[in-house]
Design a protein around this motif. Structure first.
Motif, short mmCIF file in Angstrom:
data_model
loop_
_atom_site.label_atom_id
_atom_site.label_comp_id
_atom_site.label_asym_id
_atom_site.label_seq_id
_atom_site.Cartn_x
_atom_site.Cartn_y
_atom_site.Cartn_z
N ASP A 1 4.70 -5.38 -7.92
CA ASP A 1 4.58 -4.28 -7.63
C ASP A 1 3.42 -3.64 -6.77
OD1 ASP A 1 5.91 -3.18 -10.02
OD2 ASP A 1 3.63 -3.64 -11.25
N THR A 2 4.06 -2.59 -5.68
CA THR A 2 4.08 -1.51 -4.92
C THR A 2 2.68 -0.41 -5.37
OG1 THR A 2 5.74 -0.43 -4.60
CG2 THR A 2 4.88 -2.55 -3.73
N LEU A 3 2.11 0.13 -4.88
CA LEU A 3 1.45 1.69 -4.95
C LEU A 3 2.70 2.55 -5.03
CD1 LEU A 3 -1.02 1.87 -4.94
CD2 LEU A 3 -1.60 3.69 -2.58
N ARG A 4 3.67 2.70 -4.49
CA ARG A 4 4.41 4.07 -4.59
C ARG A 4 5.60 3.23 -6.35
NH1 ARG A 4 7.82 6.88 -1.76
NH2 ARG A 4 7.23 5.45 0.42
N ASP A 5 5.20 2.25 -6.72
CA ASP A 5 6.11 1.82 -7.87
C ASP A 5 4.70 1.75 -8.98
OD1 ASP A 5 7.79 0.54 -6.96
OD2 ASP A 5 6.46 -1.38 -6.99
N VAL A 6 3.65 2.16 -9.00
CA VAL A 6 2.89 3.14 -9.72
C VAL A 6 1.95 4.24 -9.86
CG1 VAL A 6 1.69 0.67 -9.83
CG2 VAL A 6 0.63 1.95 -8.53
N LEU A 7 2.50 5.36 -9.22
CA LEU A 7 2.12 6.32 -9.16
C LEU A 7 3.09 7.28 -10.29
CD1 LEU A 7 3.46 7.29 -5.34
CD2 LEU A 7 1.11 6.55 -6.51
N TRP B 1 -8.23 -10.03 3.53
CA TRP B 1 -8.32 -9.18 2.50
C TRP B 1 -9.16 -7.71 2.01
CZ3 TRP B 1 -13.55 -7.54 0.75
CH2 TRP B 1 -13.94 -7.69 1.88
N GLU B 2 -9.67 -7.45 3.08
CA GLU B 2 -9.89 -5.56 3.40
C GLU B 2 -8.70 -4.41 3.04
OE1 GLU B 2 -9.28 -7.25 7.49
OE2 GLU B 2 -10.20 -8.27 5.21
N SER B 3 -7.26 -5.41 3.36
CA SER B 3 -7.09 -4.46 3.51
C SER B 3 -5.35 -4.24 2.52
CB SER B 3 -6.24 -5.13 5.64
OG SER B 3 -7.45 -5.02 6.02
N ARG B 4 -5.51 -4.82 1.93
CA ARG B 4 -4.13 -4.45 0.46
C ARG B 4 -4.92 -3.03 0.80
NH1 ARG B 4 -5.85 -9.86 -3.49
NH2 ARG B 4 -6.12 -10.75 -2.52
N LEU B 5 -5.12 -2.37 0.34
CA LEU B 5 -4.86 -1.24 0.29
C LEU B 5 -4.29 -0.15 1.53
CD1 LEU B 5 -5.50 1.10 -1.84
CD2 LEU B 5 -7.19 2.13 -1.30
N ARG B 6 -4.94 -0.70 2.45
CA ARG B 6 -4.44 0.34 3.78
C ARG B 6 -2.95 -0.27 4.25
NH1 ARG B 6 -7.69 -1.08 9.08
NH2 ARG B 6 -6.63 -2.98 8.80
N ARG B 7 -2.50 -1.59 3.71
CA ARG B 7 -1.01 -2.27 3.96
C ARG B 7 -0.33 -0.99 2.94
NH1 ARG B 7 -3.84 -6.66 4.80
NH2 ARG B 7 -3.42 -7.41 2.18
N GLN B 8 -0.91 -1.29 1.67
CA GLN B 8 -0.04 0.07 0.57
C GLN B 8 0.12 1.13 0.42
OE1 GLN B 8 1.46 -0.83 -2.26
NE2 GLN B 8 0.70 -3.49 -2.00
N THR C 1 -11.40 0.82 3.81
CA THR C 1 -10.65 0.26 5.30
C THR C 1 -9.55 0.51 5.71
OG1 THR C 1 -11.70 -2.12 5.48
CG2 THR C 1 -9.68 -1.16 6.06
N ALA C 2 -9.73 2.22 4.48
CA ALA C 2 -7.96 2.42 4.10
C ALA C 2 -7.83 3.85 4.80
CB ALA C 2 -7.74 2.35 2.55
N SER C 3 -9.12 3.92 4.40
CA SER C 3 -9.33 6.10 5.53
C SER C 3 -10.03 5.77 6.80
CB SER C 3 -10.54 5.81 3.74
OG SER C 3 -10.30 5.76 3.13
N ASP C 4 -9.75 7.61 6.87
CA ASP C 4 -9.90 7.60 8.22
C ASP C 4 -11.86 8.57 7.98
OD1 ASP C 4 -7.42 8.08 9.19
OD2 ASP C 4 -7.08 9.94 7.50
#
Length: 262
Positions: A68-74, A107-114, A142-145
């Motif tokens: 599943d991607t992040l888009r899939d779970v919205l 490992w630290e970039s999983r959410l950023r990639r999603q 890591t995913a944030s501005d």
């Protein structure tokens, strides 16, 4: 803009602040995505309706064991203009441990990639992180501005500020060089107590010393703020006691957006 709401101390009103700022944002016509990266799942409970306990969520988007991607779970949020990446059950706790034990590069970039393929569809992405400095919060940073620190005018709430800032510095150094502290929100402030006055002054001094923005207005401790979350409604949808409090969050949101140039 992607913002993570953080404080390693629980009970400071971090999720409540995110909730009301999300409401202020959609009420102003902005498209908002909320990512519930807190294993407690309180934000999901408040901002969604009837998400099944076995539904896919943020944990599935971050786990190596899922496709599943992040888009899939919205899922749709409780207001028009709001979308939520939910957390349900205990799965996110397991994924936190999975990430910690994987030792895999990135490992630290999983959410950023999603979020890469999603963030441009929204005016604002708000990430709720848990009350811990762990693999999930590192992924959120890591995913944030920027990070938005939510705290109180109490001794215990202020003691951990240096540790949190050190963590932000480490994430900036190793994973996300553009990460900023978007500001500090003083929440549940009791302006008329001696403790509230003293520790507000301590926080103002600490913010100045670290060149951080202490955002205004301060958010007072008021029952309608919690009641609105409990009943999944906006303060602007409430009575004469609630509506003025909603305007405080609207003012806070605009200060955040102006300060980040968005």
């Amino acid at each position: 803009m992607i913002l993570t709401f953080c404080n390693q101390k629980g009970g400071v009103g971090k999720s409540t602040t995110l909730y009301h700022l999300a409401r202020a944002a959609v009420a102003s016509g902005r498209r908002v995505l909320v990512v519930d990266a807190d294993p407690q799942g309180n934000t999901t409970e408040a901002l969604t309706v009837d998400v099944p306990s076995d539904a896919a969520g943020v944990a599935d988007a971050l786990s190596d064991a899922s496709t599943d991607t992040l888009r899939d779970v919205l899922v749709e949020g409780v207001w028009d203009g709001l979308t939520v990446a939910p957390t349900v059950g205990e799965a996110l706790n397991a994924v936190r441990d999975e990430i910690a034990n994987s030792h895999r590069p990135g490992w630290e970039s999983r959410l950023r990639r999603q979020l890469e393929g999603l963030k441009d569809e929204y005016d604002l992405v708000l990430i709720d992180s848990g009350p811990a400095l762990d693999t999930l919060s590192t992924n959120a940073f890591t995913a944030s501005d920027g990070v938005l620190i939510v705290t109180q005018s109490t001794k215990w709430s202020l003691d951990g500020l240096a540790l949190l800032l050190r963590t932000v510095d480490e994430v900036r150094r190793y994973y996300n060089p553009t990460l900023e502290v978007a500001g500090i929100v003083l929440n549940q402030h009791e302006a008329l107590t001696s403790g509230g006055k003293h520790y507000a002054g301590e926080l103002e001094a600490a913010a100045s010393e670290n060149s951080l923005r202490l955002l205004t207005p301060y958010i007072p401790k008021r029952a309608p703020i919690k009641d609105a979350v409990d009943f999944s409604r906006g303060l602007d949808e409430g009575d004469y006691k609630a509506r003025p409090l909603g305007k405080l969050y609207s003012a806070l949101l605009e200060q955040i957006m102006e300060g980040t140039g968005r």
